[in-house]
Design a protein around this motif. Structure first.
Motif, short mmCIF file in Angstrom:
data_model
loop_
_atom_site.label_atom_id
_atom_site.label_comp_id
_atom_site.label_asym_id
_atom_site.label_seq_id
_atom_site.Cartn_x
_atom_site.Cartn_y
_atom_site.Cartn_z
N LEU A 17 0.80 -1.23 0.00
CA LEU A 17 0.05 -0.06 -0.02
C LEU A 17 1.00 1.16 -0.07
O LEU A 17 0.35 2.32 -0.54
CB LEU A 17 -0.78 -0.07 1.23
N GLY A 20 2.13 1.96 -3.39
CA GLY A 20 1.04 2.55 -4.08
C GLY A 20 1.10 4.06 -4.01
O GLY A 20 1.15 4.87 -4.59
N CYS A 21 1.13 4.39 -2.61
CA CYS A 21 0.99 5.90 -2.21
C CYS A 21 2.03 6.65 -2.65
O CYS A 21 1.89 7.65 -3.33
CB CYS A 21 0.74 5.99 -0.78
N THR A 24 1.92 7.61 -6.35
CA THR A 24 0.85 8.50 -6.41
C THR A 24 1.55 9.87 -6.21
O THR A 24 1.47 10.77 -6.96
CB THR A 24 -0.27 8.42 -5.68
N ILE A 103 -12.13 2.16 -11.37
CA ILE A 103 -11.52 3.09 -10.75
C ILE A 103 -11.03 3.98 -12.10
O ILE A 103 -10.35 3.70 -12.61
CB ILE A 103 -10.42 2.72 -9.81
N ALA A 134 -3.70 8.81 -8.35
CA ALA A 134 -4.48 7.95 -7.36
C ALA A 134 -4.98 6.61 -8.03
O ALA A 134 -4.70 5.47 -7.50
CB ALA A 134 -5.53 8.50 -6.87
N ALA A 138 -3.11 3.10 -6.91
CA ALA A 138 -4.30 2.00 -6.66
C ALA A 138 -3.90 0.52 -7.31
O ALA A 138 -3.82 -0.33 -6.91
CB ALA A 138 -5.38 2.39 -6.59
N VAL A 142 -2.78 -3.03 -5.73
CA VAL A 142 -3.53 -4.09 -6.17
C VAL A 142 -2.59 -5.20 -7.00
O VAL A 142 -2.76 -6.36 -6.59
CB VAL A 142 -4.91 -3.87 -7.00
#
Length: 169
Positions: A17, A20-21, A24, A103, A134, A138, A142
């Protein structure tokens, strides 16, 4: 105990996670001379490649978008230095699909405001790509986590909203 501090799967999920952030934030903070529709499409291709086959990537260029009648999107991209890139990443789990999610993020990589030239906070217009960033963050998370039972579609219409390219020709 699953989910406890000592659980290595929880640590791995947290790391995925965070990655992924970080992606972004990297996209949003990239300068315009580095970030354009083509480099964003390259990032999507890299996400698919690094997913180990769980994510596929389809990029629609200008001609494919014209064939599909995407006139409003192409109108925004008309003055751009780079061609628009419509990005579609698809994650499919290895087992049974129980749910499908989509998304979508706005991928305006720089917005000049057209003929109504913005004077205040012009340097912040690169943040218009925050939705796209974003979505790609994501997708990366994923692709690393590989959740069971969920098929996910990640879509970004990437282009510039710059009306200066052909303004004086």
């Amino acid at each position: 105990m699953e989910g406890s501090v000592g659980d290595s799967s929880a640590i791995t999920t947290g790391l995925n996670l965070a990655n992924g952030c970080s992606l972004t934030k990297d996209i949003v903070n990239a300068p315009h001379n580095v970030l354009n529709s083509e480099s964003l499409a390259d990032t999507a291709k890299r996400i698919a490649k690094e997913s180990g086959g769980s994510i596929t990537c389809e990029i629609l260029g200008k001609k494919e978008c014209e064939k599909r009648g995407m006139g409003a999107y192409l109108g925004v991209a008309r003055g751009s230095e780079t061609d628009p890139q419509f990005i579609h990443l698809t994650y499919k789990p290895s087992g049974e699909i129980k749910k499908k999610v989509g998304i979508v993020g706005k991928g305006l990589l720089f917005d000049t405001g057209g003929y109504n030239i913005k004077t205040a906070m012009m340097e912040l217009m690169k943040f218009d790509c925050g939705g796209a960033a974003a979505v790609l963050g994501a997708a990366r998370a994923v692709g690393d986590i590989k959740p069971d039972g969920v098929e996910a579609h990640f879509c970004v219409a990437a282009c510039e909203n710059s009306k200066f390219k052909n303004m004086f020709t």
